[in-house]
Scaffold this motif. Sequence first.
Motif, PDB file in Angstrom:
ATOM      1  N   UNK A  30       0.915  -1.197   0.037  1.00  0.00           N
ATOM      2  CA  UNK A  30       0.058  -0.129   0.014  1.00  0.00           C
ATOM      3  C   UNK A  30       0.991   1.170  -0.025  1.00  0.00           C
ATOM      4  N   UNK A  31       0.401   2.301  -0.264  1.00  0.00           N
ATOM      5  CA  UNK A  31       1.058   3.546  -0.426  1.00  0.00           C
ATOM      6  C   UNK A  31       1.944   3.820  -1.734  1.00  0.00           C
ATOM      7  N   UNK A  32       2.572   4.700  -1.732  1.00  0.00           N
ATOM      8  CA  UNK A  32       3.618   5.034  -2.833  1.00  0.00           C
ATOM      9  C   UNK A  32       4.945   5.016  -2.458  1.00  0.00           C
ATOM     10  N   UNK A  33       5.926   5.018  -3.488  1.00  0.00           N
ATOM     11  CA  UNK A  33       7.194   5.324  -3.157  1.00  0.00           C
ATOM     12  C   UNK A  33       7.593   6.732  -3.859  1.00  0.00           C
TER      13      UNK A  33
ATOM     14  N   UNK B 113       9.591  15.358  -2.639  1.00  0.00           N
ATOM     15  CA  UNK B 113       9.073  15.673  -1.272  1.00  0.00           C
ATOM     16  C   UNK B 113       9.806  16.687  -0.237  1.00  0.00           C
ATOM     17  N   UNK B 114      10.996  16.994  -0.711  1.00  0.00           N
ATOM     18  CA  UNK B 114      11.787  18.175  -0.124  1.00  0.00           C
ATOM     19  C   UNK B 114      11.471  19.445  -0.533  1.00  0.00           C
TER      20      UNK B 114
ATOM     21  N   UNK C 182      -2.870  22.144  -5.295  1.00  0.00           N
ATOM     22  CA  UNK C 182      -2.387  21.843  -6.848  1.00  0.00           C
ATOM     23  C   UNK C 182      -0.935  21.709  -6.978  1.00  0.00           C
ATOM     24  N   UNK C 183      -0.283  22.619  -6.171  1.00  0.00           N
ATOM     25  CA  UNK C 183       1.263  22.780  -6.124  1.00  0.00           C
ATOM     26  C   UNK C 183       1.789  21.451  -5.665  1.00  0.00           C
ATOM     27  N   UNK C 184       1.284  20.895  -4.641  1.00  0.00           N
ATOM     28  CA  UNK C 184       1.587  19.746  -3.634  1.00  0.00           C
ATOM     29  C   UNK C 184       1.175  18.380  -4.433  1.00  0.00           C
ATOM     30  N   UNK C 185       0.047  18.538  -5.112  1.00  0.00           N
ATOM     31  CA  UNK C 185      -0.579  17.648  -5.893  1.00  0.00           C
ATOM     32  C   UNK C 185       0.569  17.119  -7.145  1.00  0.00           C
TER      33      UNK C 185
ATOM     34  N   UNK D  95       6.210   5.186   6.325  1.00  0.00           N
ATOM     35  CA  UNK D  95       6.022   6.307   7.082  1.00  0.00           C
ATOM     36  C   UNK D  95       4.633   7.052   6.509  1.00  0.00           C
ATOM     37  N   UNK D  96       4.043   7.595   7.617  1.00  0.00           N
ATOM     38  CA  UNK D  96       2.815   8.221   7.110  1.00  0.00           C
ATOM     39  C   UNK D  96       3.291   9.904   7.479  1.00  0.00           C
ATOM     40  N   UNK D  97       2.617  10.719   6.241  1.00  0.00           N
ATOM     41  CA  UNK D  97       2.901  11.989   6.188  1.00  0.00           C
ATOM     42  C   UNK D  97       1.540  12.811   6.217  1.00  0.00           C
ATOM     43  N   UNK D  98       1.626  13.923   6.799  1.00  0.00           N
ATOM     44  CA  UNK D  98       0.302  14.538   7.024  1.00  0.00           C
ATOM     45  C   UNK D  98       0.724  16.176   6.710  1.00  0.00           C
TER      46      UNK D  98
END
Length: 175
Positions: free
Chosen positions: A51-54, A60-61, A70-73, A106-109
């Motif tokens: 599950x999840x992505x790589x 990410x940085x 939209x920028x984050x997407x 890892x989870x990222x919020x």
Amino acid sequence: MSFYKNVLSGLMAVILTGCGNLSNVSPEGTTDEPVWPSPDRTMFSYSGTQKGSWPVPEKLRLIKAGMNKDQIYQLIGRPHFGEGIVGVREWDYLFNFTGPDGDYVCQFKILFDRHMDARSFFWKPENCSQEQEANRYERTLRGDILFDHDSSVLTEKGREQLMIVAEELRKEGVR
């Protein structure tokens, strides 16, 4: 007429149930206690068990406060959990990484303010944020040291500099 009224009421209840956020997000895009979805509930999985992505660590940085959705997407894709439909100010991700000791999750919020600009960022477990920084390696080499003018052949000084960088990467355990 009452049939349509009941259907409309039921539909609105379903829509409103899907709205909102897990965490109590302030108008400024902060929270005292982030609430994490269960990794088993991710909506981001393909065929198979993983599950999840790589994510691409360099992308990410680049994420920082003030960015819009939209920028984050564009950098890391859609959120991996279904936090709601309308007024969602919280995106959750499930990321896979490879480190010196093997693969880890890892989870990222990301929390958004009332204008839908990113404001707060959280990792679970918390050491994931330090691991992302620890895996970062930057080194700048001047082009005029590596190559002579109008040449594609490394200079002797350029070969020496690349050997130094290679040794630094070996010491850091970068593969």
